[in-house]
Write an enzyme that holds these catalytic residues in place. Structure first.
Site, mmCIF file in Angstrom:
data_model
loop_
_atom_site.group_PDB
_atom_site.id
_atom_site.type_symbol
_atom_site.label_atom_id
_atom_site.label_comp_id
_atom_site.label_asym_id
_atom_site.label_seq_id
_atom_site.Cartn_x
_atom_site.Cartn_y
_atom_site.Cartn_z
ATOM 1 N N HIS A 312 40.703 47.739 41.815
ATOM 2 C CA HIS A 312 39.286 47.611 41.476
ATOM 3 C C HIS A 312 38.533 48.775 42.091
ATOM 4 C CE1 HIS A 312 35.198 45.910 41.287
ATOM 5 N NE2 HIS A 312 35.655 45.133 40.331
ATOM 6 N N ASP A 369 40.098 39.885 36.601
ATOM 7 C CA ASP A 369 40.618 39.902 35.232
ATOM 8 C C ASP A 369 42.059 39.413 35.143
ATOM 9 O OD1 ASP A 369 38.285 41.076 34.018
ATOM 10 O OD2 ASP A 369 38.828 42.928 35.041
#
Length: 429
Positions: A312, A369
């Site tokens: 991320h 996700d």
């Protein structure tokens, strides 16, 4: 608007030019150098691709500490909000800065129900889209189209009318998302129901048909509430920045939200959860489920394969939202009484990533996700709707960011600079 504490100055010197730049710190001790006078005083600008080191505003909405894995909305930890609140409570919190009491909750909920219907002429817009149209394209078009049917939202100067305007947008976009799905599968539209709450209403509009006896499952409703909460805001991310950039030009809230939906559609942003599912399916088919081989491919710089849902831009530790999403996925599967080979594969991949120093040393951990798509899949929501679900959750955050941008006394139209690298002046002769 949040206040800051001044720490002193930082001196920047280049050749014969020198400037003292103010240094200040926010409420969570994040230090920043104020460079607003840099170009005026020195003729120089900063170079920062992706704006990863550039603060565009002061904000009191969301705090993230990527190294420690912290995410808070208005000071509340994301885990507490997901466990104890409904999505509409968090939406209220983001817009108003406080959690609603019972009276405020009930009134906000009533507004959401009242404004859930779309203008009938807008409903016919869906007939013009091809069945294969991606729901995100439809959702973006519906968002900007709302400005033609409800232009009074342009005037958001009266604070007492904020709930009216926020709930209208939040509720109608949920209805538009469900309509887009029904259109894509050729099923008749299901209108919102007055006796169902926000998440229940959405699930009913998605899955009720004239020939089934669909009953909203409380476990699924709880999971959807949590998923939307996890997505509700995430500081100055790509789509929020787009919403604010468009809004800084004076564009109305509908146009700004529409632009944010388009930004969220990108596979490196909200579209990543869809790509996680597609990646896991390819691993089963192309790599025969060989997790060890997949991990080696992910580490090979010459292999185009990318491990989606891992790593991320901000989090360099385990994404706090991913922990909640992983447990929700297990709860939903248990309630449904089914097993999903993709979930089993995802857990194998996660264990391999967490045990490999290549990923850990680089701060590459599973992000939100990685499990949200699997949870939506277990709930019966199709892959091409995953990013739409993300958008529904993110709308209150976008609205809060837009309102904060609008009221910022230091706000200016967004206009980044550049370093020109093209040819110098050339003659036409």
């Amino acid at each position: 608007m949040s206040k800051v504490n001044e720490l002193g100055t930082a001196k920047l010197t280049y050749e014969d030019k020198s400037i003292d730049l103010p240094v200040f710190v926010g409420s969570e001790q994040e230090a920043a150098v104020d460079i607003r006078a840099l170009r005026k005083e020195t003729g120089m600008i900063t170079y920062d691709p992706g704006f990863v080191n550039t603060g565009c505003c002061l904000s009191d909405i969301t705090f993230i500490d990527g190294e420690k894995g912290i995410l808070r909305y208005r000071g509340y930890d994301i885990n507490d909000l997901a466990e104890k609140c409904e999505f509409i409570d968090v939406a209220y919190l983001l817009v108003h800065g406080v959690l609603p009491n019972k009276e405020q909750h009930d009134e906000f909920s009533q507004h959401l129900n009242t404004h859930s219907l779309m203008h009938e002429d807008m409903r016919h817009f869906f007939d013009a889209y091809p069945d294969h149209a991606h729901p995100m394209a439809t959702l973006s078009a519906m968002a900007v189209s709302l400005s033609t049917f409800y232009p009074e939202l342009d005037d958001v100067s009266l604070q007492e009318n904020i709930d009216f305007k926020v709930t209208r947008l939040l509720s109608k976009m949920r209805t538009a998302a469900a309509f887009a799905y029904k259109k894509s599968i050729g099923h008749p539209i299901v209108y919102p129901s007055h006796d169902l709450k926000y998440c229940e209403n959405f699930l009913n509009m998605m899955f009720h048909t004239p020939v089934n006896n669909y009953q909203v499952d409380p476990v699924v409703t709880k999971a959807l509430n949590k998923l939307l909460i996890l997505h509700a805001d995430h500081e100055q991310n790509c789509s929020a920045s787009v919403v604010k950039m468009v809004g800084s030009a004076g564009a109305n809230l509908y146009a700004s939200i529409s632009a944010g939906i388009c930004a969220l559609w990108g596979p490196l942003h909200g579209g990543a959860n869809q790509h996680v599912i597609e990646m896991l399916e390819r691993i089963i088919v192309e790599d025969k489920g060989d997790v060890k081989r997949v991990i080696e491919r992910a580490k090979d710089k010459n292999d185009p394969f990318r491990l989606m849902g891992v790593g991320h831009r901000v989090y360099k530790s385990y994404d706090p939202r991913a922990k909640v999403a992983k447990q929700m996925c297990k709860d939903v599967l248990a309630q449904m009484g089914v097993s999903d080979p993709l979930v089993d594969l995802a857990q194998e991949v996660e264990e391999a990533v967490l045990a490999d120093d290549y990923f850990v040393s680089r701060g590459l951990y599973p992000n939100i996700d990685f499990y949200t798509g699997l949870t939506y899949r277990a709930m019966g929501i199709p892959t091409n709707m995953f990013t739409v679900m993300f958008a529904i959750g993110r709308i209150p955050g976008w609205i809060a960011q837009w309102l904060e941008m609008r009221d910022d006394p230091h706000g200016r139209i967004g206009r980044p600079r550049q370093i020109y690298t093209g040819p110098t002046q050339r003659s036409m002769s």
